[in-house]
Design an enzyme around this catalytic site. Sequence first.
Site, mmCIF file in Angstrom:
data_model
loop_
_atom_site.group_PDB
_atom_site.id
_atom_site.type_symbol
_atom_site.label_atom_id
_atom_site.label_comp_id
_atom_site.label_asym_id
_atom_site.label_seq_id
_atom_site.Cartn_x
_atom_site.Cartn_y
_atom_site.Cartn_z
ATOM 1 C CG ASP A 18 -2.070 -1.006 1.072
ATOM 2 O OD1 ASP A 18 -1.996 -1.861 0.166
ATOM 3 O OD2 ASP A 18 -3.008 -0.949 1.880
ATOM 4 N NE ARG A 100 -1.284 4.832 13.779
ATOM 5 C CZ ARG A 100 -0.780 3.864 13.050
ATOM 6 N NH1 ARG A 100 0.545 3.802 12.808
ATOM 7 N NH2 ARG A 100 -1.554 2.917 12.576
ATOM 8 C CG ASP A 129 -4.369 5.015 13.000
ATOM 9 O OD1 ASP A 129 -4.267 5.355 14.192
ATOM 10 O OD2 ASP A 129 -4.419 3.831 12.634
ATOM 11 C CB SER A 183 -7.010 -3.765 8.281
ATOM 12 O OG SER A 183 -6.100 -2.767 8.601
#
Lengths: 411, 411, 411, 411
Positions: A18, A100, A129, A183
Site C-alpha cells: 500500500d 502515531r 489514525d 487489517s
Amino acid sequence: MRVKDVKKVVLAYSGGLDTSVILKWLQTTYQCEVVTFTADLGQGEELGPARDKALLLGIKPENIFIDDLRETFVKDFVFPMFRANALYEGMYLLGTSIARPLIAQRQIEIAEMVGADAVAHGATGKGNDQVRFEIGYYALKPDVKVIAPWREWDLTSRTALIAFAEQHQIPIAKDKRGEAPFSVDANLLHSSSEGKILEEPWDAADEMVWQRTISPTDAPDKVTEITIEFEHGDAVGINGERLSPATLLTKLNALGKENGIGRLDLVENRFVGMKSRGCYETPGGTILYVAHRAMESITLDREACHLKDSLMPRYAEIIYNGFWFSPERRMLQALIDESQKSVTGTVRLKLYKGNTIVSGRKSPNSLYSMKHVTFEDDQGAYDQFDAQGFIKLNALRLRLGAMAGRKGGAL
Amino acid sequence: MRVKDVKKVVLAYSGGLDTSVILKWLQTTYQCEVVTFTADLGQGEELGPARDKALLLGIKPENIFIDDLRETFVKDFVFPMFRANALYEGMYLLGTSIARPLIAQRQIEIAEMVGADAVAHGATGKGNDQVRFEIGYYALKPDVKVIAPWREWDLTSRTALIAFAEQHQIPIAKDKRGEAPFSVDANLLHSSSEGKILEEPWDAADEMVWQRTISPTDAPDKVTEITIEFEHGDAVGINGERLSPATLLTKLNALGKENGIGRLDLVENRFVGMKSRGCYETPGGTILYVAHRAMESITLDREACHLKDSLMPRYAEIIYNGFWFSPERRMLQALIDESQKSVTGTVRLKLYKGNTIVSGRKSPNSLYSMKHVTFEDDQGAYDQFDAQGFIKLNALRLRLGAMAGRKGGAL
Amino acid sequence: MRVKDVKKVVLAYSGGLDTSVILKWLQTTYQCEVVTFTADLGQGEELGPARDKALLLGIKPENIFIDDLRETFVKDFVFPMFRANALYEGMYLLGTSIARPLIAQRQIEIAEMVGADAVAHGATGKGNDQVRFEIGYYALKPDVKVIAPWREWDLTSRTALIAFAEQHQIPIAKDKRGEAPFSVDANLLHSSSEGKILEEPWDAADEMVWQRTISPTDAPDKVTEITIEFEHGDAVGINGERLSPATLLTKLNALGKENGIGRLDLVENRFVGMKSRGCYETPGGTILYVAHRAMESITLDREACHLKDSLMPRYAEIIYNGFWFSPERRMLQALIDESQKSVTGTVRLKLYKGNTIVSGRKSPNSLYSMKHVTFEDDQGAYDQFDAQGFIKLNALRLRLGAMAGRKGGAL
Amino acid sequence: MRVKDVKKVVLAYSGGLDTSVILKWLQTTYQCEVVTFTADLGQGEELGPARDKALLLGIKPENIFIDDLRETFVKDFVFPMFRANALYEGMYLLGTSIARPLIAQRQIEIAEMVGADAVAHGATGKGNDQVRFEIGYYALKPDVKVIAPWREWDLTSRTALIAFAEQHQIPIAKDKRGEAPFSVDANLLHSSSEGKILEEPWDAADEMVWQRTISPTDAPDKVTEITIEFEHGDAVGINGERLSPATLLTKLNALGKENGIGRLDLVENRFVGMKSRGCYETPGGTILYVAHRAMESITLDREACHLKDSLMPRYAEIIYNGFWFSPERRMLQALIDESQKSVTGTVRLKLYKGNTIVSGRKSPNSLYSMKHVTFEDDQGAYDQFDAQGFIKLNALRLRLGAMAGRKGGAL
C-alpha cells in the site's frame, strides 16, 4: 481540496504494497521528490526490505530514513501514558493511538532536516489514525502540506490498486494480491486487527485474528510468578533484573503471549463519529497496567489516586483522539507525573491462562500502615472515638436536609 | 459521647456471636428494649437460627424482624449501581458498600414502625461500614440515636468478648472460641475477607480465604458460553431465559464460581483515612460488569459513554463512602438512568478459568453501522473528504499556537 | 461538496438584505422551491416586513412561516440552561448559542410539514452558528440536505452582494448599502456585536456598540430594589407579580437596561478553532444568573451544588458548541433538573449602575439553619467535639504521608 | 479527648482579648510554656501591641515571634491560587481560606525551632478555620498535639470570658466588654464579616459591616482607567510600574476600595456541614480576578482554558476545605502552573462604582489571530469549506442515532 505545488514530501513508508503504491502515486500525481521514513516501533518486521524497495522505486539513498525508535517509543510515549492508567472507554490500552504521535514527530523532524514542505501517510479516511497523524503534523509544523492519498485518489478498490502497482512495476507479494481478511496494525505495545471478517460485532473473532498471544485455552496449565520493579511510576525491572524500557516491554510481551494474556474484543467509538470493532492484543501492556495500579495502591495518597482516576477518561480520550501534542495533554501529564514521585517498589504477579493476578506489593514509600489498620490492638494509633465526630459532621448536611423534609438525601 | 436515655433500639442482628454479645450489651448498658432485624441479602446463611437465638436471648417475638431482601437488594441497589459500571479505585465492584444502605433503610423503617428511638450496628470503629450505616440512618431519620458498640465498649479483646458471652449465657459455637484468621462479609453480590492473616500486603492470600469461587487453576479446562439479555441497562435473562434480578445474579454467581471468575486481591483507601487490604470475590458481578460494558458498546452514544465514564469514579466514591442516600448520588443516578434507555440487547460471553471474554453483542437499538464502518465500498454513506475539514479545524488552534511559537502543543 | 437535486428548501429568513439575497440565490442556484421561516425570538424587529418581502421575492403565501417563539424560547431553552448557572469560559451567558437549536428545531418541523428535503441558514463559515444550526438539523432529520450559502457562493464582498441584490430587484435599505461597522445578533436573552471595528482586542469597544443597555455611567444614581420569585429553579415572578417566562425576561431586560447591567466585552474561543472578540449585552439574564445562584445558596445541598458546579463548564461547552440536541446534554439536564426540585423562594436584589447586588434570600425549603450556625448558644444542636474527630480522620492520610516522609502533602 | 502532657505550645496570637484569654487558659490548664506567634498578613493592625501584651502576660521575649508575612502570603499563596481563577461556589474568592495554611506553616516552623510539642489556635468549633489550621498542622508535623480552646473550655459565654480575663489581669479594651455585633477576619486579600446581626439571610447587611470598601453608591462618579501587567500568570505591575506582589495587591485594594469594588454577600456551604452567611470584601482580588481572566483570554489555548475551568471548582473546594498542603492541591497546581507559561501581557480596565470592566488586552504571546477571525478577506488563512467536513463528522454520531430512531439526541 488538494494541496498544491508540493516540492518534497516525507512519506511514512512501511515497505508494504500500500505505501509503495502511495510512493509512486505521490511521484506521479505531485511530480515531487519523495523522502521515505520507516520506523521500527516494534511491529515485528524487518526494515531492510523497506530500504531495498524504496531504492527500487527510485528513492535516492539520502532520501531514505530508517530509524529504530523502540526505546523512545516506550520511554517517552508508552510509559508516560501508563503512569495515568489510561483506558479508553474503560477497556482499551491505546496501543495504536500512542504510536502515531511519535511517527508524526519524527516525520516532521525529517521534513525540517531535508527541507520538505509536505508529509504523507497511508491511513484511510474513515479511521482515527489520519487524525492522529495530521494533528501531530500541524501542531509541530503549522505550515506543512498534508497529503492523505486514501482520501484523495481513485484507487478505491483492490483491483485498481493492484493494477496501479503492476503498471508502475511495484513488486507484489503473492499473498497480497487478494484482499486481506482483516487489517492489522502493530507495534511494541500491541497489535490490532479490524475490518472485513471482523465487521459483524455479533460474530466471534476467528482464532487466526490473534497473532501476538496464544489462546488462554492453549496456554500452559501452570502459574508463572514474576515480580516487576517500579521507580517513580515506571517499570524498571523484571524479577530483579534491571531492563531498558523497550527490553522490559519486550520481555513482558513474551510472558503475556505465552500465558494468553492481553486479548480484547471491543466495539469502540471513533473520533470521526462511527463505532468500530477491533481485536486488540496487548500482552505486556496488560500485565504492566495491573502491576502499576497495584504499585500505586500502597504508594499513592487516596485523593491523589482519586484525582488521577477522575481525569483518566479525559486523558485517554485526548490520546485516542490524537491530541498528544496539545496543551491539555501536557497539563494533564504535569499533574500525573507530579503524582508518581513515590510510586516506587515491587509488585508480585501470577500469570495464568489469561489472568494477571496480583499476589503482593511492597515499597520503601508505602503508605500502608499495619499499625493503623490492624484488627489487633493498635496501641493508640487510631482513636475510634474520632470516627463518631467524623461521621456526624459528614452526615450533618443530610440531617439538616431530612429535618427540612428531604429524607434519604431527597432533593 | 454516648447517647443517652435510649428507650428502644433496633439492632442489625446476624445471629452470630458478636451481634449476640452486642444484643446483651445493649440491654445491660442502656437498659432499653432491643428489637432485632436480620436480613437475607444472600449472605448464604440460614435465618432460622437467628430467630431462635434472639428468642433465647430474651427478645420478644414481636420484636424480631427477619426479611428476605434479596430481590430488593439486586433490583434497587445492585442494578442501578451496575448501570454506572462503578469501580472503586479502578478495580473494586463495591460489593460490601452497596449492601449497607439497604440494611440501614430497613432498620430505620422498622424503627419508625415500632417507635424505636435508636439503632445499633456491629461494625468496627476503623472501617467504612460504620460510616455507611450511620450516614444512612441520619439521612433517613435525622433525630435517631446511633449506638456503635465497637466504638464504645471495653470488650476490645477476644477474651473479654468470650467472657462477657459466658457471663450472659450466650451460646458460643466451638469454632468461635478462638480468633478467626480473617474477617468475612458476604451478600448476594460478593464476599470480602480482610484482617489478621491478610494484613501484610506483600504476603499472598492463602487459598482458604477464597470461599465463593474456585481457583482459576482448579476450574474446568473448557469454555462455558452464555448469553446475557439486557433491557434498559439491566440484565433480564441468561441464555434466553428471563429471570428475576436475584435469581439472575444467583445464577451468574454459580457460573462465575465454577469458572474461577471474580477474585480480587486489593489494597484500597478507606474513607476513614487509612489503606486496607481486602480479598474480594464477586463472581456474578464480574461477569455482569463485562457484559454491561459490552452491551453499552453498541447501544450508547459516544459522548454519553464518555460522560458516564468521566463521572463513574465520583459515583463509585460516593457509594464507597456511604452516601447512597444523598442528593449527589440521586443526581448522578438521574443522569445514568437517562443514559440507559436504549441499552437493550444480548451479549455473548465465554467463561474460562478466570476469564470473562466477550465474543458477540447485538441489539435492536444498535448504533453500530456496518454501512459506515466497512472497509468495502460504503456507497456514499461517509464522505472521506469530510475528514479533511474535520481534522483541519480540530488542528486550527494548535496551528495558531505553533505559529505563535508554541510548537507541539507547548504552553 | 454542494448538495444536489434540492427540491424544496426551508430558509431561516430574517427579512434583511443578506437572507433576501440568499433566498434569491437559492432559487437561482438550486432551481428549487423556497420556504421561508421567520421567528420572533425577541430580537426586537417587526415580523410584518419579512412577510411582505418574502412575498415580493416571489415566495408563495403557503410557503411563508412566521412564528412567535418567545415563550418557547425562554421556557424550554433559556430557563433549563439557567438552572445550570451556565457560563462559557467563566463569563459568557450563551445568549446566541441557546437560540440556535430552537430555530433549527422549528425549521426541521416545517421541513417535515411541507415535505422539504433541504434547509438553509445565513450563518458564515467562520463562526459557531453554522455548527449550531447544522448539528441541530442533522440530529433532528439525519437525511436532510444542508445549504450554507456563505460557505458556497462567490458573493464574498459587500460589492458583489449589493450587485447581486440589484440584479435581482431585491430592495436595499439606504443604510445597508455600506458595510456595517460590526455585526449584530439579538434575541430576548441578549444582543451580541462582533467583527470589523471590534476586531482589535486592545481597542475599547465604541459606545455605539451597546444597544440593549445604557452605560453604567449614564444609569440613574439611585438603587432599584426588586424581588424575584423562583419555583423549582425557574423564575416565576418579579416583585410578587407572577409572570410568564418571556414576559418575565422582558421585564428583567428593561430593569437591566436602565441600570446599565449586563455588558460583557470578551475574547472567547470558538468551536471552529479561533479566538474571537464579542461584545455581549444580557441585561435580564445577568440579573437572573445572580438571583438563581442566590436562590440555590439556601435551598441546595452542598454536594448537589458542588456537583453541579463541577459539571457546569462541560454543560456550557456543549451548548456553546451546538450540541443542545445530544445525549450528553440530555443526561446533564436530567442531573440538573433533579437538583432543582426545592429551589423555590424569593431573592431580593439591588440594581445600581451595572451592579446586581443580592441583599436577601428566603425559602420555604431553606437548608440554612440559624440554630446550627449561630454564634449564640445553639442548645446542643451541634456538638463541637465532633469537629475534632472530623478533622483528625480527614487529616489521617496526610499524617500517614508525613510520617512516611512526605511532609506538607508532598508526593 | 484533650491532649495530655503538653510541654510547650505555639499559639497563633493576635494580641486581642480572645487570644489573650486563650494564652492564659493554656498556661493554667496545661501548665505549659506558651510561645506566641503573631503574623502580619495585611490585616491592617499594628503588631507592636501584640508584643507588649504578650510580655505583660508573662511570655518570655525569646518566646515571642512576630513576622511580616505579607510578601510571602501574596507571592506563594494568593498568586498561585489566582492562576486558577478559583471561586468557591461560583462566587467567593477564598480570602480567609488562603491565609490559614500560611499561618499553620509558620506556626509549625516555630514549633520545630523552639522544640514545642503542641500548637493552638483561636478558631471556633463550628467554622472552617479550625479545619484549615489543623489539617495544615497535621500535614506538616504529624505528631503535633493540637489544642483548640474553643472546642474544649467552658468559657462559652461572653460573661464567662470577661470574668476569666478580669480574674487573670488581662487588659480589656472598653469596646470589647460587650459583644461585637458581628465577627471579622481580615488579611491583605480580604475582609470577612459574619455572625450575629448577619445571621438572618433575608436581612440586608448593615452598611457598617463593610470596612474595606466604600459603597458603590458613594464611590466617585467617574471612571478610573488602569492597566495591569502580567508575567506567566502573575500580576507584576500596575500602569506600567513594576511592583512586588504585596505592594501590588495593596495598591489594587486601594483602587478597589475607592471605587466600591469587591463586596459580596453570600450564603455558603461550610466543610463542617452547615450553611453560613458571610459578607466579604475583596477589592484588589476582584480586580485581579477579572484582569487575569482577560489576560488568559488571548494567551491561553482553548482546551487548556476549558481543562482549567473544569477543574477549578475542585481546586477551590480543596482550598476552602483546608487541604492546601495536600497531594491533590499540589497535583492540580502543577497542572495550573504548566498552563500559565505564556500568560503574559497587559490588560486595561475601567473601574467605576462597583464595576471592573475590561476594555482591552494585548500580549506578545497572543493567540488571537486577526487574520483568521476577520470579517474582511482573510487571504486564504481559513478555508470555509473545512467547516462543512468539521460539522458533518461532528454530527455523524447524532445522525446515526437519529437514523436508529433517536431523533434530537434522544437516548
